[in-house]
Design a protein around this motif. Structure first.
Motif, PDB file in Angstrom:
ATOM      1  N   ARG A   1      -7.734  10.623   4.570  1.00 29.97           N
ATOM      2  CA  ARG A   1      -6.894   9.473   4.902  1.00 29.97           C
ATOM      3  C   ARG A   1      -7.173   8.311   3.952  1.00 29.97           C
ATOM      4  O   ARG A   1      -6.249   7.572   3.576  1.00 29.97           O
ATOM      5  N   ASP A   2      -8.443   8.148   3.580  1.00 25.28           N
ATOM      6  CA  ASP A   2      -8.771   7.103   2.613  1.00 25.28           C
ATOM      7  C   ASP A   2      -8.093   7.378   1.271  1.00 25.28           C
ATOM      8  O   ASP A   2      -7.568   6.468   0.619  1.00 25.28           O
ATOM      9  N   ASN A   3      -8.119   8.648   0.857  1.00 25.62           N
ATOM     10  CA  ASN A   3      -7.449   9.011  -0.395  1.00 25.62           C
ATOM     11  C   ASN A   3      -5.946   8.814  -0.284  1.00 25.62           C
ATOM     12  O   ASN A   3      -5.284   8.378  -1.232  1.00 25.62           O
ATOM     13  N   LEU A   4      -5.398   9.151   0.890  1.00 25.79           N
ATOM     14  CA  LEU A   4      -3.965   8.962   1.098  1.00 25.79           C
ATOM     15  C   LEU A   4      -3.596   7.488   1.057  1.00 25.79           C
ATOM     16  O   LEU A   4      -2.545   7.109   0.546  1.00 25.79           O
ATOM     17  N   ALA A   5      -4.507   6.648   1.580  1.00 23.85           N
ATOM     18  CA  ALA A   5      -4.246   5.216   1.601  1.00 23.85           C
ATOM     19  C   ALA A   5      -4.216   4.623   0.201  1.00 23.85           C
ATOM     20  O   ALA A   5      -3.723   3.513   0.006  1.00 23.85           O
TER      21      ALA A   5
END
Length: 349
Positions: free
Chosen positions: A114-118
């Protein structure tokens, strides 16, 4: 008497406490410590000369009951039961901790994902995309606003500077531009050298995509101004950028090899936005917007958001035969670009 079974559960608290470390090995080690400690205590008493060994609870015979209550009596059955209980509880807790550890690791991977997606989409879309099995779906056509921003004269800025200094400058530029994209609710499509591509309305269209795209462009220019003030104070060269905006149908879908897929936004709208960004040099302005995007903004929120823009005569962008109606940010002149004739700009009614 202290080694009788009622005191044994207190030893199991050591095993229970060890579970908080989420380490199956520590749980097993704690269980072994409990078993060995309890067994050593029983063994020390059993080696006494007056020790009396027995197996099991006494019956109704008063003599057997008195024998069981004798402080020197050792119940081998109680010891075996305690050891078995400790091993069973230790094994169960070790298995539970092992599965919990795997769940925690899986949750950590999800959070990293999710951090990478953000880093690629705005924060308000992360949860929605992360919960879907196929968030982007099959290739499809939809309307979106496309933004391109590029540093003007980047090659000249790099001349005579160390690779470390160039990398630091690029990182500072990318960080500020990406922050503007996310603040405006856009999706950061890609960085290509000193160029930034962002989309508004992907992967899910919104009611203010064109408006948000223009707001993002204004944020980028304001952020660059603030950064240039810092750079002047540090005797570093200032940066000038050109921004192009267009709105229209695009194709969304995965492209590439099955082992290396990339979610891409393609189509004539993307090409025109890129050409408008390049056109900012010729028009000596920092922002060039298609008339199509202006019309979409008026449909979304009205006339007020296009204040400060001036309509330019139609231009033919490279690679297209039909002229494109464009607007420019007239009050912001790009000093890094060649001059433009005043007769070429007409103020919108």
């Amino acid at each position: 008497m202290k080694l009788r079974p009622p005191a044994f559960p207190f030893f199991l608290m050591l095993v229970a406490w060890s579970t908080f470390a989420l380490s199956p090995r520590l749980v097993v080690g704690s269980g072994l410590i409990v078993v060995v400690t309890w067994s050593v205590g029983i063994g020390i008493v059993a080696l006494r000369p007056d020790a009396q060994l027995g197996f099991g609870l006494p019956g109704a015979d008063p003599t057997a009951l008195a024998h069981y209550l004798d402080p020197t009596f050792i119940d081998a059955a109680a010891w075996a039961t305690s050891v078995f209980t400790a091993c069973l509880i230790t094994g169960i807790l070790a298995v539970v901790v092992h599965h919990t550890q795997k769940l925690v690791a899986a949750q950590a991977r999800v959070e990293r994902a999710r951090d990478n997606l953000a880093r690629h989409v705005s924060a308000n879309l992360v949860e929605e995309l992360a919960e879907l099995d196929e968030p982007f779906g099959p290739p499809r056509i939809q309307d979106a606003a496309i933004l391109f921003a590029d540093v003007i004269g980047f090659t000249g800025l790099c001349e005579g500077r160390s690779p470390q200094a160039v990398m630091a400058m690029l990182r500072g530029f990318h960080e500020r531009m990406a922050g503007c994209v996310f603040a405006a609710g856009g999706t950061l499509d890609k960085f290509v050298g000193d160029s930034v591509m962002a989309t508004f309305g992907t992967p899910k269209p919104g009611p203010r995509d064109a408006t948000n795209a223009l707001a993002c462009a204004r944020k980028m220019l304001a952020s660059l101004d603030a950064w240039n003030n810092e750079r002047r104070a540090n005797d570093e060269p200032v940066l000038h950028i050109g921004i192009g905006l267009h709105f229209g149908p695009v194709v969304l879908g995965n492209v590439g090899h099955e082992q290396r897929l990339e979610y891409a936004v393609l189509g004539d709208t993307v090409n025109v936005a890129s050409r408008l960004e390049a056109l900012s040099r010729d028009l000596q302005t920092s922002l060039v917007i298609s008339h199509t995007l202006i019309e979409q903004i008026r449909l979304e929120v009205g006339e007020c958001t296009v204040v400060g823009m001036q309509r330019h005569a139609p231009v033919v962008v490279r690679g297209r035969e039909q002229a494109t109606d464009v607007w420019i940010l007239a009050e912001r002149v790009c000093k890094a670009c060649p001059p433009i004739s005043e007769t070429e700009v007409t103020t919108a009614a």
